[in-house]
Design a protein around this motif. Structure first.
Motif, PDB file in Angstrom:
ATOM      1  N   PHE A  55       0.837  -1.205   0.000  1.00 21.86           N
ATOM      2  CA  PHE A  55       0.000   0.000   0.000  1.00 21.86           C
ATOM      3  C   PHE A  55       0.875   1.260   0.000  1.00 21.86           C
ATOM      4  N   GLU A  56       1.886   1.283   0.893  1.00 22.84           N
ATOM      5  CA  GLU A  56       2.748   2.473   0.983  1.00 22.84           C
ATOM      6  C   GLU A  56       3.497   2.710  -0.321  1.00 22.84           C
ATOM      7  N   ASP A  57       3.949   1.604  -0.906  1.00 25.82           N
ATOM      8  CA  ASP A  57       4.689   1.702  -2.169  1.00 25.82           C
ATOM      9  C   ASP A  57       3.784   2.268  -3.276  1.00 25.82           C
ATOM     10  N   TYR A  58       2.598   1.671  -3.406  1.00 27.80           N
ATOM     11  CA  TYR A  58       1.673   2.101  -4.460  1.00 27.80           C
ATOM     12  C   TYR A  58       1.175   3.533  -4.199  1.00 27.80           C
ATOM     13  N   ALA A  59       0.866   3.818  -2.927  1.00 31.54           N
ATOM     14  CA  ALA A  59       0.323   5.146  -2.605  1.00 31.54           C
ATOM     15  C   ALA A  59       1.324   6.243  -2.953  1.00 31.54           C
ATOM     16  N   SER A  60       2.623   5.935  -2.774  1.00 26.37           N
ATOM     17  CA  SER A  60       3.643   6.948  -3.076  1.00 26.37           C
ATOM     18  C   SER A  60       3.757   7.190  -4.585  1.00 26.37           C
ATOM     19  N   LYS A  61       3.360   6.197  -5.373  1.00 24.49           N
ATOM     20  CA  LYS A  61       3.473   6.344  -6.831  1.00 24.49           C
ATOM     21  C   LYS A  61       2.166   6.795  -7.475  1.00 24.49           C
ATOM     22  N   ALA A  62       1.101   6.701  -6.702  1.00 23.88           N
ATOM     23  CA  ALA A  62      -0.227   6.960  -7.281  1.00 23.88           C
ATOM     24  C   ALA A  62      -0.365   8.381  -7.806  1.00 23.88           C
ATOM     25  N   ALA A  63       0.326   9.346  -7.167  1.00 23.38           N
ATOM     26  CA  ALA A  63       0.214  10.733  -7.609  1.00 23.38           C
ATOM     27  C   ALA A  63       0.789  10.902  -9.015  1.00 23.38           C
ATOM     28  N   LEU A  64       1.845  10.139  -9.325  1.00 27.54           N
ATOM     29  CA  LEU A  64       2.488  10.244 -10.636  1.00 27.54           C
ATOM     30  C   LEU A  64       1.788   9.376 -11.679  1.00 27.54           C
ATOM     31  N   SER A  87       5.358   1.126 -16.667  1.00 24.95           N
ATOM     32  CA  SER A  87       4.429   2.137 -16.163  1.00 24.95           C
ATOM     33  C   SER A  87       4.843   2.814 -14.872  1.00 24.95           C
ATOM     34  N   SER A  88       5.551   2.082 -13.999  1.00 18.94           N
ATOM     35  CA  SER A  88       5.748   2.705 -12.697  1.00 18.94           C
ATOM     36  C   SER A  88       7.157   2.653 -12.136  1.00 18.94           C
ATOM     37  N   ALA A  89       7.960   1.662 -12.513  1.00 21.35           N
ATOM     38  CA  ALA A  89       9.297   1.595 -11.912  1.00 21.35           C
ATOM     39  C   ALA A  89      10.139   2.750 -12.458  1.00 21.35           C
ATOM     40  N   ALA A  90      10.907   3.320 -11.583  1.00 19.30           N
ATOM     41  CA  ALA A  90      11.724   4.456 -12.019  1.00 19.30           C
ATOM     42  C   ALA A  90      13.199   4.104 -11.915  1.00 19.30           C
ATOM     43  N   GLY A  91      13.980   4.747 -12.732  1.00 19.68           N
ATOM     44  CA  GLY A  91      15.425   4.576 -12.642  1.00 19.68           C
ATOM     45  C   GLY A  91      15.933   3.344 -13.366  1.00 19.68           C
ATOM     46  N   ALA A  92      17.232   3.112 -13.248  1.00 16.30           N
ATOM     47  CA  ALA A  92      17.859   1.981 -13.940  1.00 16.30           C
ATOM     48  C   ALA A  92      17.415   0.671 -13.293  1.00 16.30           C
ATOM     49  N   VAL A  93      17.214  -0.325 -14.092  1.00 16.60           N
ATOM     50  CA  VAL A  93      16.778  -1.616 -13.589  1.00 16.60           C
ATOM     51  C   VAL A  93      17.901  -2.624 -13.820  1.00 16.60           C
ATOM     52  N   GLN A  94      18.165  -3.405 -12.798  1.00 15.41           N
ATOM     53  CA  GLN A  94      19.256  -4.367 -12.929  1.00 15.41           C
ATOM     54  C   GLN A  94      18.793  -5.589 -13.702  1.00 15.41           C
ATOM     55  N   TRP A  95      18.704  -5.442 -14.990  1.00 14.40           N
ATOM     56  CA  TRP A  95      18.242  -6.552 -15.808  1.00 14.40           C
ATOM     57  C   TRP A  95      19.262  -6.839 -16.893  1.00 14.40           C
ATOM     58  N   ALA A  96      19.751  -8.078 -16.922  1.00 15.04           N
ATOM     59  CA  ALA A  96      20.677  -8.500 -17.976  1.00 15.04           C
ATOM     60  C   ALA A  96      19.945  -9.512 -18.847  1.00 15.04           C
ATOM     61  N   PRO A 140      -1.840   7.500 -12.153  1.00 15.14           N
ATOM     62  CA  PRO A 140      -3.182   7.208 -11.622  1.00 15.14           C
ATOM     63  C   PRO A 140      -3.561   5.721 -11.688  1.00 15.14           C
ATOM     64  N   LYS A 141      -2.934   4.973 -12.614  1.00 20.54           N
ATOM     65  CA  LYS A 141      -3.255   3.539 -12.723  1.00 20.54           C
ATOM     66  C   LYS A 141      -2.903   2.793 -11.435  1.00 20.54           C
ATOM     67  N   VAL A 142      -1.890   3.315 -10.727  1.00 11.04           N
ATOM     68  CA  VAL A 142      -1.411   2.644  -9.518  1.00 11.04           C
ATOM     69  C   VAL A 142      -2.389   2.836  -8.353  1.00 11.04           C
ATOM     70  N   GLN A 143      -3.262   3.842  -8.474  1.00 12.99           N
ATOM     71  CA  GLN A 143      -4.226   4.110  -7.399  1.00 12.99           C
ATOM     72  C   GLN A 143      -5.098   2.878  -7.131  1.00 12.99           C
ATOM     73  N   ARG A 144      -5.486   2.193  -8.216  1.00 13.87           N
ATOM     74  CA  ARG A 144      -6.327   0.993  -8.092  1.00 13.87           C
ATOM     75  C   ARG A 144      -5.600  -0.079  -7.260  1.00 13.87           C
ATOM     76  N   LEU A 145      -4.290  -0.200  -7.499  1.00 15.61           N
ATOM     77  CA  LEU A 145      -3.501  -1.194  -6.760  1.00 15.61           C
ATOM     78  C   LEU A 145      -3.374  -0.784  -5.291  1.00 15.61           C
ATOM     79  N   ALA A 146      -3.223   0.530  -5.058  1.00 18.77           N
ATOM     80  CA  ALA A 146      -3.137   1.026  -3.678  1.00 18.77           C
ATOM     81  C   ALA A 146      -4.448   0.739  -2.941  1.00 18.77           C
ATOM     82  N   ASP A 147      -5.573   0.953  -3.642  1.00 16.72           N
ATOM     83  CA  ASP A 147      -6.887   0.696  -3.030  1.00 16.72           C
ATOM     84  C   ASP A 147      -7.031  -0.786  -2.679  1.00 16.72           C
TER      85      ASP A 147
END
Lengths: 212, 312
Positions: A161-170, B195-204, A172-179
């Protein structure tokens, strides 16, 4: 003069027309689904449809006279798994259903899985499945969940929840996962409270008696 | 205008269909399990000729399993109870057969069913698929599970958390961590990165050489996890989810039994429990092609693996 028939195969003296087959006539395109029983391990719990329920494993059996299914069952029992018999809800019930597979084979799926002809897609019925799992729970067919198992699940749901909630602002698709994570956390917390509350009440009553 | 030479009127000069001398393979998951140290280390060997279909592996709690206790200078050391256990693998026969008539073979223009090498090759692929099925049937049964929740797409955090679970449980990661995921699960990880991960990803990503050695299912190394995908990964939660897993050495063991040569020219022993046999019936002019695989797999050290549950 013989005429060529589209979609057919001309052979000596006759024309064979290939019949088209609709999906309704084709078999279910699933293989490797022999008979199975559900097993449950006391550490395996999850949240489905907002309910805290046991997470099952399907133990599938191969039709081989040299292999005793009881030996296979015993292997898993030794590891702490509990078997849920086919007729757990009564003699005239069975959660395993038989279907016709390709080439005359038989397929076995749970009653909450609907296969479709001409396809390998199985459509689940989560609501029905959860109802079954809650029945198992309420009728003591599985051991009740240990608090530490639920707390571990709750920690993970909180972290999600904390992870998704922090990304939800950037995003919106992640909001559903946070919920969803919040709903799972809420279900787990309620379950933990329901286990701990009677225990605390009992302890409190004991203390009062001692004081008395 | 009545005597045109039309295609539709040339019934005796044209045929309805011409068969190309090649064919298209219908789709199936043919990804062999990788030659990965985690799985190779779990191979208990060929038990043919050893007197049983059951192979037992002893498990011993030693070499640092028990800790020392503080004891008074002049006191006798307490005897420590040795911890032992065992796991058994039962070898079973898996088989299929095709029966082709002489007429079907002599009219063949595409190399099937007249060419026996196609059946031999099918035997090898089918045995490999069967081994994947056997292992997929085990990996949904680890007591430890991870995942973003039923019906939710697999995310990167759950994958990493599963790796943490293994390391916290003292799972041996020296041979690496092998991730066996359904293609849907792997696809969901990709989507999350998009969609959501940011930054460099450690993928080889897997190199061509690695794919040659490990097989088509190898996707590469992702945060220290060697990812292998297979659509044979089982469903769970009444088919709402898939149950992939992260494995370390000793989590799953498997064995096979290869038939011994008996001088029969109609049998071709391919090794690793695989055998192709042909059986020709003169009276019916039918040739049966039989494919056998003698193998078994079992979950060994429960804490050395973690089941990953996510949306199917």
């Amino acid at each position: 003069m013989a005429r060529i028939k589209k979609g057919g195969t001309a052979s000596a003296g006759k024309t064979v027309t290939r019949k088209s087959r609709s999906n309704r006539q084709r078999p279910i395109m699933l293989t490797n689904k022999p008979m199975f029983v559900y097993l449950h391990h006391p550490r395996r719990w999850t949240v489905i449809e907002g309910e805290v329920v046991p997470q099952m494993k399907e133990l599938r059996f191969v039709d081989d006279p040299n292999v005793d299914p009881d030996d296979e069952r015993a292997k898993w029992r030794k590891r702490g798994w509990v078997e849920i018999p086919w007729h757990v809800r009564g003699e005239d019930t069975n959660y395993m259903k038989e279907h016709d597979g390709p080439n005359g084979t038989k397929l076995y799926l749970s009653e909450w899985e609907t296969p479709h002809r001409g396809s390998s897609i199985i459509v689940p019925d989560p609501a029905g499945y959860v109802k079954f799992l809650l029945w198992l729970k309420s009728h003591d067919k599985v051991e009740p969940p240990e608090v530490y198992v639920l707390e571990d699940l709750a920690d993970r749901a909180r972290s999600r929840f904390e992870d998704y909630a922090s990304k939800a602002a950037l995003n919106p698709k992640v909001q559903r996962l946070a919920d969803r994570a919040a709903a799972d956390l809420s279900a787990l917390t309620a379950e933990i409270d329901s286990i701990l509350a009677p225990a605390a009440k009992k302890k409190g009553a004991g203390d009062e008696q001692k004081a008395g | 205008m009545a005597n045109e030479i039309l295609y539709s009127g040339l019934g005796d000069l044209r045929v309805a269909e011409v068969l190309k001398t090649k064919y298209q393979l219908l789709l199936a998951d043919r990804n062999a399990l990788p030659n990965h140290p985690v799985l190779m280390g779990g191979y208990l060997g060929d038990i043919a000729g050893l007197g049983s279909t059951v192979c037992k592996l002893a498990q011993l709690g030693f070499f640092g399993f028990d800790d020392l206790s503080a004891v008074a200078e002049n006191a006798a050391a307490t005897e420590t109870a040795l911890t032992d256990a065992s796991v058994t693998v039962t070898i079973q026969r898996f088989a299929k057969a095709y029966n082709a008539s002489g007429l079907a073979s002599l009219t063949d223009s595409i190399g099937f069913p007249s060419k026996e090498d196609a059946f031999v090759q099918d035997t090898l692929i089918s045995c490999s698929n069967n081994l994947t099925n056997l292992i997929a049937d085990q990996i949904d049964g680890f007591a430890a599970t991870e995942g973003p929740g039923t019906g939710v797409d697999l995310d990167l955090a759950s994958l990493i958390r599963a790796a943490i679970v293994l390391q916290v449980a003292n799972a041996p990661v020296g041979m690496g961590i092998l991730g066996i995921l359904h293609n849907q699960q792997w696809g969901d990880i990709h989507l999350e990165l998009l969609s959501s991960a940011a930054g460099a990803v450690q993928w080889a990503p897997a190199t061509q050489e690695q794919i040659v050695v490990m097989g088509q299912g190898l996707k590469g190394n992702f945060f220290g996890i060697d990812i292998f995908t297979s659509n044979r990964v089982n469903t769970i939660n009444a088919a709402a989810d898939r149950a992939g897993a992260l494995l370390t050495a000793g989590s799953v063991v498997w064995a096979d039994a290869t038939p011994l040569p008996d001088g029969d020219v109609n049998k071709l022993i391919l090794g690793r429990g695989c055998m192709y046999a042909r059986d020709f019936d003169n009276s019916t002019d039918l040739k049966k092609h039989v494919m056998n695989h003698y193998a078994g797999a079992a979950l060994a050290i429960d804490a050395a693996g973690c089941t990953i549950v996510s949306d199917a």
